[in-house]
Scaffold this motif. Structure first.
Motif, PDB file in Angstrom:
ATOM      1  N   PHE A  94       0.834  -1.214   0.000  1.00  0.00           N
ATOM      2  CA  PHE A  94       0.000   0.000   0.000  1.00  0.00           C
ATOM      3  C   PHE A  94       0.866   1.261   0.000  1.00  0.00           C
ATOM      4  O   PHE A  94       0.511   2.258  -0.626  1.00  0.00           O
ATOM      5  CB  PHE A  94      -0.933   0.011   1.220  1.00  0.00           C
ATOM      6  CG  PHE A  94      -2.166  -0.821   1.024  1.00  0.00           C
ATOM      7  CD1 PHE A  94      -3.216  -0.349   0.239  1.00  0.00           C
ATOM      8  CD2 PHE A  94      -2.290  -2.066   1.602  1.00  0.00           C
ATOM      9  CE1 PHE A  94      -4.360  -1.113   0.039  1.00  0.00           C
ATOM     10  CE2 PHE A  94      -3.432  -2.838   1.407  1.00  0.00           C
ATOM     11  CZ  PHE A  94      -4.467  -2.368   0.627  1.00  0.00           C
ATOM     12  N   ALA A  95       1.981   1.218   0.700  1.00  0.00           N
ATOM     13  CA  ALA A  95       2.818   2.425   0.831  1.00  0.00           C
ATOM     14  C   ALA A  95       3.587   2.738  -0.442  1.00  0.00           C
ATOM     15  O   ALA A  95       3.917   3.899  -0.710  1.00  0.00           O
ATOM     16  CB  ALA A  95       3.796   2.239   1.995  1.00  0.00           C
ATOM     17  N   GLU A  96       3.871   1.691  -1.245  1.00  0.00           N
ATOM     18  CA  GLU A  96       4.742   1.903  -2.419  1.00  0.00           C
ATOM     19  C   GLU A  96       4.053   2.599  -3.578  1.00  0.00           C
ATOM     20  O   GLU A  96       4.701   3.245  -4.391  1.00  0.00           O
ATOM     21  CB  GLU A  96       5.290   0.553  -2.897  1.00  0.00           C
ATOM     22  CG  GLU A  96       6.498   0.106  -2.106  1.00  0.00           C
ATOM     23  CD  GLU A  96       6.889  -1.333  -2.389  1.00  0.00           C
ATOM     24  OE1 GLU A  96       6.307  -1.961  -3.302  1.00  0.00           O
ATOM     25  OE2 GLU A  96       7.762  -1.837  -1.667  1.00  0.00           O
ATOM     26  N   ARG A  97       2.736   2.404  -3.737  1.00  0.00           N
ATOM     27  CA  ARG A  97       2.025   3.014  -4.872  1.00  0.00           C
ATOM     28  C   ARG A  97       0.851   3.838  -4.346  1.00  0.00           C
ATOM     29  O   ARG A  97       0.694   4.007  -3.138  1.00  0.00           O
ATOM     30  CB  ARG A  97       1.542   1.927  -5.838  1.00  0.00           C
ATOM     31  CG  ARG A  97       2.685   1.115  -6.458  1.00  0.00           C
ATOM     32  CD  ARG A  97       3.244   1.777  -7.702  1.00  0.00           C
ATOM     33  NE  ARG A  97       4.501   1.166  -8.124  1.00  0.00           N
ATOM     34  CZ  ARG A  97       4.705   0.585  -9.297  1.00  0.00           C
ATOM     35  NH1 ARG A  97       3.725   0.489 -10.172  1.00  0.00           N
ATOM     36  NH2 ARG A  97       5.895   0.104  -9.617  1.00  0.00           N
ATOM     37  N   ASN A  98       0.012   4.305  -5.256  1.00  0.00           N
ATOM     38  CA  ASN A  98      -1.114   5.156  -4.858  1.00  0.00           C
ATOM     39  C   ASN A  98      -2.420   4.355  -4.938  1.00  0.00           C
ATOM     40  O   ASN A  98      -3.076   4.349  -5.972  1.00  0.00           O
ATOM     41  CB  ASN A  98      -1.165   6.377  -5.772  1.00  0.00           C
ATOM     42  CG  ASN A  98       0.152   7.147  -5.731  1.00  0.00           C
ATOM     43  OD1 ASN A  98       0.609   7.541  -4.671  1.00  0.00           O
ATOM     44  ND2 ASN A  98       0.786   7.326  -6.880  1.00  0.00           N
ATOM     45  N   HIS A  99      -2.731   3.682  -3.851  1.00  0.00           N
ATOM     46  CA  HIS A  99      -3.943   2.855  -3.820  1.00  0.00           C
ATOM     47  C   HIS A  99      -5.065   3.641  -3.150  1.00  0.00           C
ATOM     48  O   HIS A  99      -5.276   3.532  -1.939  1.00  0.00           O
ATOM     49  CB  HIS A  99      -3.670   1.543  -3.080  1.00  0.00           C
ATOM     50  CG  HIS A  99      -2.707   0.653  -3.798  1.00  0.00           C
ATOM     51  ND1 HIS A  99      -3.080  -0.133  -4.856  1.00  0.00           N
ATOM     52  CD2 HIS A  99      -1.380   0.468  -3.633  1.00  0.00           C
ATOM     53  CE1 HIS A  99      -2.024  -0.787  -5.313  1.00  0.00           C
ATOM     54  NE2 HIS A  99      -0.971  -0.437  -4.590  1.00  0.00           N
ATOM     55  N   THR A 100      -5.731   4.441  -3.950  1.00  0.00           N
ATOM     56  CA  THR A 100      -6.839   5.250  -3.413  1.00  0.00           C
ATOM     57  C   THR A 100      -8.135   4.511  -3.742  1.00  0.00           C
ATOM     58  O   THR A 100      -8.768   4.745  -4.777  1.00  0.00           O
ATOM     59  CB  THR A 100      -6.812   6.653  -4.053  1.00  0.00           C
ATOM     60  OG1 THR A 100      -5.452   7.086  -4.127  1.00  0.00           O
ATOM     61  CG2 THR A 100      -7.616   7.638  -3.242  1.00  0.00           C
ATOM     62  N   CYS A 101      -8.509   3.608  -2.855  1.00  0.00           N
ATOM     63  CA  CYS A 101      -9.595   2.662  -3.155  1.00  0.00           C
ATOM     64  C   CYS A 101     -10.891   3.361  -3.556  1.00  0.00           C
ATOM     65  O   CYS A 101     -11.590   2.907  -4.459  1.00  0.00           O
ATOM     66  CB  CYS A 101      -9.851   1.753  -1.957  1.00  0.00           C
ATOM     67  SG  CYS A 101      -8.414   0.756  -1.525  1.00  0.00           S
TER      68      CYS A 101
END
Ligand code: SF4
Ligand code: SF4
Length: 236
Positions: A94-101
């Motif tokens: 989750f921290a490595e990319r932009n997971h804006t659910c």
């Protein structure tokens, strides 16, 4: 005919077939081991590290998707050490990319999101990288959003091993790793892509999606690709 082996998983004796991995044997006996890069029928990658288990007599955790069963092996799948390791691995994804659910096309159909909910990961203890990553919408039917990619390589393997096109690869290393199309071309210019859509169906997150589909429609089903691959004996 593969030889039958007897192993113990979480204290319970189960039969496994020679050549099976721990993950395959565990799932065949109804045990849950999480995995995001594993897909039945294609070669294992050991990329997500979520399927780690403890094997008696081995001090380090082993990826169950690439570790073959051995007669008499005793495996633990859910110790406190394993749970903490999996939690860290998920948080780092989750921290490595932009997971804006909330604004993702795979919201409520995402394997990463579902696994975080299942494993109780409700917060991330590491600083977010917020990388600036592109979205490739050059293909007429599909879109690749690098922000949601967890580099599981399911698309790479499905395209290469099942479709035989080998459109995808991963370039660079570590935090710089990125999925690339042919020799880093826009997807819409890839001559080898047959537009079969198998990679989209295999992708566990919203990184690969059908263009113009709403979140409610974008549920994926890779099971038929797995069945096809198993029938063809793709990985063996
Ligand atoms: S649509 Fe088919 S051929 Fe094209 S990249 Fe995806 S799996 Fe490969
Ligand atoms: S695009 Fe999807 S299937 Fe491909 S590596 Fe990224 S997360 Fe995995």
């Amino acid at each position: 005919m593969p030889q039958k082996l007897s192993i113990r998983i979480d204290g319970e004796y189960v039969y496994a077939a020679e050549g099976q991995t721990i993950l395959e044997a565990a799932r065949a006996s109804g045990k849950f081991i999480p995995a995001l890069c594993y897909m039945e029928g294609i070669s294992p990658a050991g990329a997500c590290r979520l399927c780690v288990v403890e094997v008696q007599g081995v001090s380090r955790l082993l990826p169950s998707c690439t570790t073959p069963v051995q007669e008499g092996m005793s495996v633990r799948t859910n110790s406190e050490r394993i749970k903490e390791y999996r939690r860290i691995a998920l948080e780092l994804l989750f921290a490595e990319r932009n997971h804006t659910c909330a604004v993702c096309v795979s919201n409520n159909h995402c394997e990463l999101q579902a696994l975080a909910q299942k494993l109780g990961v409700t917060s991330v203890r590491y600083p977010y990288s917020y990388p600036k990553l592109p979205v490739d919408s050059s293909h007429p039917r599909f879109v690749l959003d690098h922000n949601r990619c967890i580099l599981c390589t399911r698309c790479v393997r499905v395209c290469s091993e099942v479709e035989g096109a080998h459109v995808w690869d991963v370039m660079s290393r570590g935090i710089q790793s990125r999925l690339v199309c042919e020799l880093d071309k826009p997807w819409g210019e890839a001559e080898s892509c047959t537009s079969c859509g198998k990679c989209v169906q295999a992708c566990p997150t919203g990184a690969l999606a059908e263009k113009g589909w709403a979140a409610e429609e974008m549920s994926k089903n890779y099971v038929h690709i797995s069945r096809l691959a198993v029938r063809r004996g793709v990985q063996r």
